[in-house]
Scaffold this motif. Structure first.
Motif, short mmCIF file in Angstrom:
data_model
loop_
_atom_site.label_atom_id
_atom_site.label_comp_id
_atom_site.label_asym_id
_atom_site.label_seq_id
_atom_site.Cartn_x
_atom_site.Cartn_y
_atom_site.Cartn_z
N LEU A 128 0.86 -1.18 0.00
CA LEU A 128 0.00 0.00 0.00
C LEU A 128 0.89 1.23 0.00
CD1 LEU A 128 -2.86 1.26 0.45
CD2 LEU A 128 -2.41 1.03 2.88
N ASP A 186 1.14 -3.83 4.10
CA ASP A 186 -0.25 -4.22 3.89
C ASP A 186 -1.19 -3.25 4.60
OD1 ASP A 186 -0.02 -4.93 6.62
OD2 ASP A 186 0.30 -7.03 6.14
N GLU A 187 -2.46 -3.52 4.46
CA GLU A 187 -3.52 -2.70 5.06
C GLU A 187 -3.41 -2.66 6.58
OE1 GLU A 187 -6.59 -0.19 5.54
OE2 GLU A 187 -5.87 -0.80 3.57
N GLU A 194 -2.95 0.92 -4.31
CA GLU A 194 -2.74 -0.50 -4.05
C GLU A 194 -1.73 -0.98 -5.09
OE1 GLU A 194 -4.18 -2.30 -1.62
OE2 GLU A 194 -5.47 -0.68 -0.93
N SER A 242 0.49 -4.12 -6.63
CA SER A 242 0.62 -5.57 -6.66
C SER A 242 2.04 -6.00 -7.01
CB SER A 242 -0.37 -6.19 -7.64
OG SER A 242 -0.12 -5.69 -8.93
#
Length: 101
Positions: A2, A58-59, A92, A94
Protein backbone atom coordinates in the motif's frame (compact mmCIF):
# COMPACT_ATOMS: atom_id res chain seq x y z
CA UNK A 1 1.73 -3.28 -0.74
CA UNK A 2 0.00 0.00 0.00
CA UNK A 3 1.38 3.42 -1.00
CA UNK A 4 0.05 6.73 0.30
CA UNK A 5 1.11 10.08 -1.14
CA UNK A 6 -0.07 13.09 0.85
CA UNK A 7 0.45 16.75 0.00
CA UNK A 8 -0.14 19.40 2.64
CA UNK A 9 0.04 23.12 1.80
CA UNK A 10 1.48 24.64 4.97
CA UNK A 11 0.73 28.14 6.26
CA UNK A 12 4.06 29.97 5.84
CA UNK A 13 3.75 31.34 9.37
CA UNK A 14 3.46 27.76 10.70
CA UNK A 15 6.21 26.27 8.53
CA UNK A 16 8.82 25.74 11.25
CA UNK A 17 6.34 24.06 13.59
CA UNK A 18 4.97 21.94 10.75
CA UNK A 19 8.45 20.74 9.81
CA UNK A 20 9.31 19.94 13.43
CA UNK A 21 6.10 17.98 13.91
CA UNK A 22 6.60 16.16 10.59
CA UNK A 23 10.16 15.21 11.58
CA UNK A 24 8.87 13.73 14.85
CA UNK A 25 6.12 11.85 13.01
CA UNK A 26 8.59 10.42 10.49
CA UNK A 27 11.02 9.36 13.21
CA UNK A 28 8.36 7.51 15.19
CA UNK A 29 6.61 6.00 12.18
CA UNK A 30 9.80 4.46 10.80
CA UNK A 31 9.90 2.30 13.95
CA UNK A 32 6.50 0.75 13.24
CA UNK A 33 6.30 -2.86 12.03
CA UNK A 34 5.12 -3.14 8.43
CA UNK A 35 6.40 0.28 7.36
CA UNK A 36 8.63 -0.10 4.31
CA UNK A 37 9.22 3.62 3.74
CA UNK A 38 7.98 6.78 5.38
CA UNK A 39 9.36 10.13 4.28
CA UNK A 40 8.38 13.79 4.43
CA UNK A 41 9.91 16.37 2.11
CA UNK A 42 9.34 19.96 1.11
CA UNK A 43 8.76 20.81 -2.52
CA UNK A 44 11.73 22.40 -4.32
CA UNK A 45 9.55 24.93 -6.14
CA UNK A 46 6.80 25.54 -3.58
CA UNK A 47 8.63 25.46 -0.25
CA UNK A 48 5.40 25.55 1.75
CA UNK A 49 4.23 22.21 0.33
CA UNK A 50 4.93 19.28 2.61
CA UNK A 51 4.77 15.89 0.89
CA UNK A 52 4.63 12.50 2.57
CA UNK A 53 5.53 9.27 0.78
CA UNK A 54 4.37 6.25 2.75
CA UNK A 55 4.84 2.60 1.82
CA UNK A 56 3.31 -0.18 3.94
CA UNK A 57 3.52 -3.95 3.68
CA UNK A 58 -0.25 -4.22 3.89
CA UNK A 59 -3.52 -2.70 5.06
CA UNK A 60 -2.93 -3.84 8.64
CA UNK A 61 0.32 -1.86 8.87
CA UNK A 62 -1.41 1.25 7.51
CA UNK A 63 -4.33 0.83 9.92
CA UNK A 64 -1.95 0.48 12.86
CA UNK A 65 -0.14 3.64 11.79
CA UNK A 66 -3.36 5.65 11.61
CA UNK A 67 -4.21 4.55 15.17
CA UNK A 68 -0.74 5.33 16.59
CA UNK A 69 -0.34 8.07 19.19
CA UNK A 70 2.20 9.97 17.09
CA UNK A 71 -0.07 10.00 14.04
CA UNK A 72 -3.07 11.05 16.13
CA UNK A 73 -1.05 13.92 17.65
CA UNK A 74 0.03 15.13 14.20
CA UNK A 75 -3.48 14.84 12.78
CA UNK A 76 -4.96 16.80 15.70
CA UNK A 77 -2.53 19.69 15.15
CA UNK A 78 -2.62 19.61 11.33
CA UNK A 79 -5.62 21.95 10.78
CA UNK A 80 -3.74 24.75 12.58
CA UNK A 81 -0.73 24.25 10.30
CA UNK A 82 -2.47 24.15 6.93
CA UNK A 83 -2.52 26.97 4.42
CA UNK A 84 -4.85 25.21 1.98
CA UNK A 85 -6.59 21.95 1.19
CA UNK A 86 -4.56 18.76 1.59
CA UNK A 87 -4.55 16.03 -1.02
CA UNK A 88 -4.10 12.41 -0.02
CA UNK A 89 -3.90 9.60 -2.56
CA UNK A 90 -3.81 5.89 -1.80
CA UNK A 91 -2.46 3.27 -4.21
CA UNK A 92 -2.74 -0.50 -4.05
CA UNK A 93 0.44 -1.96 -5.55
CA UNK A 94 0.62 -5.57 -6.66
CA UNK A 95 4.16 -5.47 -8.03
CA UNK A 96 7.25 -3.27 -7.72
CA UNK A 97 10.63 -3.45 -9.37
CA UNK A 98 13.77 -1.38 -9.30
CA UNK A 99 14.34 0.98 -12.22
CA UNK A 100 17.87 1.13 -13.55
CA UNK A 101 19.22 4.67 -13.90
Amino acid sequence: MLVVHATFPIDPEQREEALARAAELVSETRKEPGVIEYSAVTDLVESDLLRFVEVYEDEAAFAAHVESDHFQAFETKLPELLGGEPEVMRYEVSDASEVEV
